[in-house]
Design a protein around this motif. Structure first.
Motif, short mmCIF file in Angstrom:
data_model
loop_
_atom_site.label_atom_id
_atom_site.label_comp_id
_atom_site.label_asym_id
_atom_site.label_seq_id
_atom_site.Cartn_x
_atom_site.Cartn_y
_atom_site.Cartn_z
N MET A 1 16.39 3.24 9.81
CA MET A 1 17.34 4.00 9.01
C MET A 1 16.60 4.85 8.00
O MET A 1 15.61 4.42 7.40
N ALA A 2 17.09 6.09 7.76
CA ALA A 2 16.39 7.02 6.88
C ALA A 2 16.23 6.46 5.48
O ALA A 2 15.22 6.65 4.82
N GLN A 3 17.27 5.74 5.01
CA GLN A 3 17.22 5.32 3.61
C GLN A 3 16.18 4.23 3.36
O GLN A 3 15.87 3.91 2.22
N GLN A 4 15.61 3.65 4.44
CA GLN A 4 14.60 2.61 4.27
C GLN A 4 13.19 3.09 4.57
O GLN A 4 12.24 2.37 4.31
N ASN A 5 13.05 4.27 5.14
CA ASN A 5 11.76 4.72 5.67
C ASN A 5 11.19 5.86 4.83
O ASN A 5 11.92 6.75 4.39
N ILE A 6 9.88 5.82 4.64
CA ILE A 6 9.16 6.93 4.00
C ILE A 6 8.07 7.36 4.96
O ILE A 6 7.34 6.52 5.51
N VAL A 7 7.93 8.67 5.17
CA VAL A 7 6.87 9.21 6.02
C VAL A 7 5.69 9.60 5.15
O VAL A 7 5.86 10.31 4.14
N VAL A 8 4.52 9.17 5.54
CA VAL A 8 3.27 9.55 4.87
C VAL A 8 2.45 10.35 5.87
O VAL A 8 2.13 9.86 6.95
N ALA A 9 2.12 11.58 5.52
CA ALA A 9 1.27 12.42 6.37
C ALA A 9 -0.18 12.19 5.97
O ALA A 9 -0.58 12.49 4.85
N GLY A 10 -0.97 11.62 6.89
CA GLY A 10 -2.38 11.39 6.62
C GLY A 10 -2.72 9.92 6.49
O GLY A 10 -2.07 9.20 5.73
N ALA A 11 -3.72 9.46 7.26
CA ALA A 11 -4.16 8.07 7.20
C ALA A 11 -5.57 7.98 6.64
O ALA A 11 -6.40 7.19 7.10
N GLY A 12 -5.84 8.81 5.63
CA GLY A 12 -7.08 8.67 4.88
C GLY A 12 -6.93 7.60 3.83
O GLY A 12 -5.99 6.79 3.85
N ILE A 13 -7.83 7.59 2.87
CA ILE A 13 -7.80 6.56 1.83
C ILE A 13 -6.49 6.62 1.05
O ILE A 13 -5.83 5.60 0.80
N GLY A 14 -6.08 7.83 0.64
CA GLY A 14 -4.85 7.97 -0.12
C GLY A 14 -3.62 7.60 0.69
O GLY A 14 -2.74 6.88 0.21
N GLY A 15 -3.54 8.07 1.94
CA GLY A 15 -2.38 7.79 2.77
C GLY A 15 -2.23 6.32 3.09
O GLY A 15 -1.12 5.76 3.03
N LEU A 16 -3.33 5.65 3.43
CA LEU A 16 -3.26 4.22 3.74
C LEU A 16 -2.94 3.39 2.51
O LEU A 16 -2.16 2.43 2.58
N THR A 17 -3.51 3.76 1.37
CA THR A 17 -3.18 3.03 0.14
C THR A 17 -1.72 3.24 -0.23
O THR A 17 -1.04 2.29 -0.66
N ALA A 18 -1.22 4.45 -0.03
CA ALA A 18 0.19 4.71 -0.29
C ALA A 18 1.07 3.87 0.62
O ALA A 18 2.09 3.30 0.19
N ALA A 19 0.69 3.76 1.90
CA ALA A 19 1.47 2.94 2.82
C ALA A 19 1.52 1.48 2.37
O ALA A 19 2.58 0.85 2.38
N LEU A 20 0.37 0.95 1.95
CA LEU A 20 0.32 -0.43 1.47
C LEU A 20 1.19 -0.61 0.21
O LEU A 20 1.93 -1.59 0.09
N ALA A 21 1.09 0.33 -0.71
CA ALA A 21 1.84 0.22 -1.96
C ALA A 21 3.34 0.35 -1.70
O ALA A 21 4.15 -0.38 -2.30
N LEU A 22 3.73 1.29 -0.85
CA LEU A 22 5.16 1.49 -0.56
C LEU A 22 5.73 0.29 0.20
O LEU A 22 6.87 -0.13 -0.05
N ALA A 23 4.98 -0.27 1.13
CA ALA A 23 5.45 -1.47 1.84
C ALA A 23 5.63 -2.63 0.87
O ALA A 23 6.60 -3.39 0.96
N LYS A 24 4.70 -2.77 -0.06
CA LYS A 24 4.80 -3.83 -1.06
C LYS A 24 6.03 -3.63 -1.95
O LYS A 24 6.61 -4.60 -2.44
N ALA A 25 6.44 -2.36 -2.12
CA ALA A 25 7.62 -2.05 -2.93
C ALA A 25 8.92 -2.18 -2.14
O ALA A 25 9.99 -1.94 -2.67
N GLY A 26 8.82 -2.55 -0.85
CA GLY A 26 10.01 -2.84 -0.06
C GLY A 26 10.42 -1.79 0.94
O GLY A 26 11.48 -1.91 1.57
N PHE A 27 9.61 -0.76 1.15
CA PHE A 27 9.95 0.31 2.09
C PHE A 27 9.31 0.07 3.45
O PHE A 27 8.28 -0.60 3.55
N ARG A 28 9.92 0.66 4.47
CA ARG A 28 9.22 0.84 5.74
C ARG A 28 8.47 2.16 5.64
O ARG A 28 8.94 3.11 5.01
N VAL A 29 7.32 2.24 6.27
CA VAL A 29 6.47 3.43 6.14
C VAL A 29 6.01 3.86 7.52
O VAL A 29 5.50 3.05 8.30
N THR A 30 6.18 5.14 7.82
CA THR A 30 5.65 5.74 9.03
C THR A 30 4.49 6.65 8.63
O THR A 30 4.68 7.61 7.89
#
Length: 397
Positions: A1-30
Motif C-alpha cells: 500500500m502506498a501509505q506504508q511504502n517509501i521509495v529510495v533511489a540509490g543503494a549507496g551509503i546514504g540510500g542504504l542507511t536511509a532504508a535501515l532508518a526508515l524501516a526502523k521507524a515502521g515503514f516499508r522501503v523499496t
C-alpha cells in the motif's frame, strides 16, 4: 500500500542507511539501484563520531566495526620534510571527547555491511538494475516510474505507488535532475587518486594504525588503515583539468608521482607502493536553496555533494538518514515532514560544504603562506584541532 511504502533511489551509503532508518521507524522501503550489483571500488571512508553515533542508533555499528579500524592517532605531516606538524591521540581518547568512536573502513566493507543488514529486514526490498525514469505526485503520495535494465530479459518499466520518494542517487542524481534541472555539479579542478595496498608492503613506521594527512604545495596525501588493519588506503589529491567522471578510470602512476617530486622519502614510499591507481575528477554542489517539493526530497550527495577535505561526505548522508526517518515517523502530513527534514539539514550541510571548500585552499598553500600555516598548526595542539571541529563531530540527532 502506498501509505506504508517509501521509495529510495540509490543503494549507496546514504540510500542504504536511509532504508535501515526508515524501516526502523515502521515503514516499508523499496530501494531502486541502477547498478546490477551493490559494489564499490577502491576507496576508504572515515567515519567520525557524528556518523558512528548514528550507526549505533540503527544497531549496525558492530557489524560495520568488524572490518574497520579505530585509529590510535592522527598526524598532520609536512609532505616535503616528512616531519610531524601536529598530532593527537584518537582511540579511546577521541571517543571520550566526542561520545562515540572514530572508524576508518574500506567503502566496499561499509556498503556490504549496510546491504547485508538491509537484506535481513523483510520491510526492505532492494531492486537492482532499476533507475527512476520519472515521478508524479498523487493525492495519496507519489507514483514512481522505475525502468529496469536487464541483459537477460531486456528493458521494462513499472509504476510504484509510495508515500514519498527519496533521491539518494548521488552527485548526478536523476531525482534532482527532475526537481532542479538547471543545477549542475561544480568542477573543483582537482583529481583524487586512490589505491589500497597490503600493510605488509610498507615499513613498520608507516604501518601503524594512524591517520596521516601529508600537506605540500598544490597537493596532499591521506593514508589510513582499512580491512581490519590488513591494508592501507591512500588518497592523493592533485591539480587536474580533466572532467571525465567515474570511479573506474585507470591512472598512470608516473603522472601522479610527478606531482610529488621533492616530497619526503616516507611520502614517496607510500606513493610508490601501489601497482595501480584509480583517478576521478572532483566535483561538488553549491548549497541548494531548496532540496525537494511535495512528496519528494533529496539525501546525501544528491543534495549536498562536497569535497572530501573534511572526510564528511558519507557522514553527512548518514546524518540525513536518521533525521529523515525521525521527521517521517508518525507524520500524517508527509510533504510537511519532508520540509521539516530539509529545514533541519540544509543549514548544517551547507556549513560543512563551505568548510570543506575552505580546506581545499588551506591544504594546498605554497610559499610563505604554507610556512605560516604550518607554524600556526605547530603552535596549536592536535587536541585543539579536534576541538575546532566539535561542531561536526559532537552532533547528535
Amino acid at each position: 500500500m502506498a501509505q506504508q511504502n517509501i521509495v529510495v533511489a540509490g543503494a549507496g551509503i546514504g540510500g542504504l542507511t536511509a532504508a535501515l532508518a526508515l524501516a526502523k521507524a515502521g515503514f516499508r522501503v523499496t530501494v531502486l539501484e541502477r547498478a546490477g550489483a551493490i559494489e564499490e571500488v577502491g576507496a576508504g571512508v572515515q567515519l567520525a563520531a557524528n556518523a558512528t553515533r548514528c550507526l549505533q542508533a540503527l544497531d549496525v555499528y558492530e557489524r560495520v566495526r568488524a572490518n574497520a579500524v579505530v585509529p590510535a592517532g592522527f598526524a598532520v605531516m609536512d609532505g616535503r620534510r616528512g616531519t610531524v606538524i601536529t598530532s593527537a591521540p584518537m582511540g579511546a581518547a577521541a571517543e571520550t571527547r566526542f561520545g562515540a568512536p572514530f572508524l576508518v573502513i574500506h567503502r566496499a566493507d561499509l556498503q556490504s555491511a549496510l546491504a547485508t543488514a538491509a537484506r535481513e529486514i523483510p520491510a526492505i526490498d532492494i531492486r537492482l538494475g532499476r533507475t527512476v525514469d520519472g515521478f508524479t505526485a498523487l493525492s495519496s503520495g507519489i507514483a514512481v516510474q522505475a525502468e529496469r535494465h536487464d541483459a537477460a530479459s531486456g528493458e521494462d518499466s513499472e509504476s510504484i505507488h509510495a508515500l514519498a520518494l527519496v533521491g539518494a542517487d548521488g552527485l548526478r542524481s536523476a531525482v534532482r535532475g527532475v526537481l532542479h534541472p538547471a543545477v549542475r555539479p561544480s568542477f573543483r579542478h582537482r583529481a583524487a587518486w586512490r589505491a589500497t595496498i597490503p600493510i605488509a608492503a610498507l615499513p613498520a613506521r608507516l604501518a601503524d594504525p594512524v591517520t596521516r594527512l601529508w600537506l605540500g604545495p598544490g597537493a596532499h596525501l591521506v593514508s589510513y588503515p582499512v580491512k581490519a588493519g590488513t591494508a592501507i588506503n591512500l588518497v592523493a589529491v592533485t591539480p587536474d583539468e580533466r572532467q571525465l567522471h567515474g570511479w573506474g578510470l585507470a591512472a598512470a602512476p608516473e603522472e601522479l608521482l610527478a606531482h610529488y617530486a621533492g616530497w619526503s622519502d616516507d611520502a614517496r614510499a607510500l606513493l610508490h607502493a601501489p601497482d595501480s591507481w584509480l583517478r576521478w575528477a572532483l566535483f561538488d554542489l553549491d548549497p541548494l536553496p531548496a532540496w525537494g517539493a511535495g512528496p519528494v526530497t533529496l539525501l546525501g550527495d544528491a543534495a549536498h555533494a562536497m569535497p572530501p577535505f573534511l572526510a564528511q561526505g558519507a557522514a553527512q548522508a548518514i546524518e540525513d538518514a536518521v533525521v529523515l526517518a525521525d521527521c517521517l515517523k508518525g507524520a500524517t502530513d508527509i510533504p510537511a515532514a519532508l520540509r521539516r527534514y530539509e529545514a533541519l539539514r540544509q543549514p548544517r550541510t551547507a556549513r560543512v560544504q563551505t568548510a570543506a571548500r575552505g580546506m581545499d585552499r588551506l591544504y594546498h598553500l605554497s610559499g610563505p603562506a604554507r610556512l605560516a600555516r604550518d607554524l600556526v598548526m605547530r603552535t596549536r595542539s592536535g587536541d585543539a584541532m579536534l576541538e575546532r571541529y566539535r561542531w561536526i563531530y559532537g552532533w547528535r540527532a
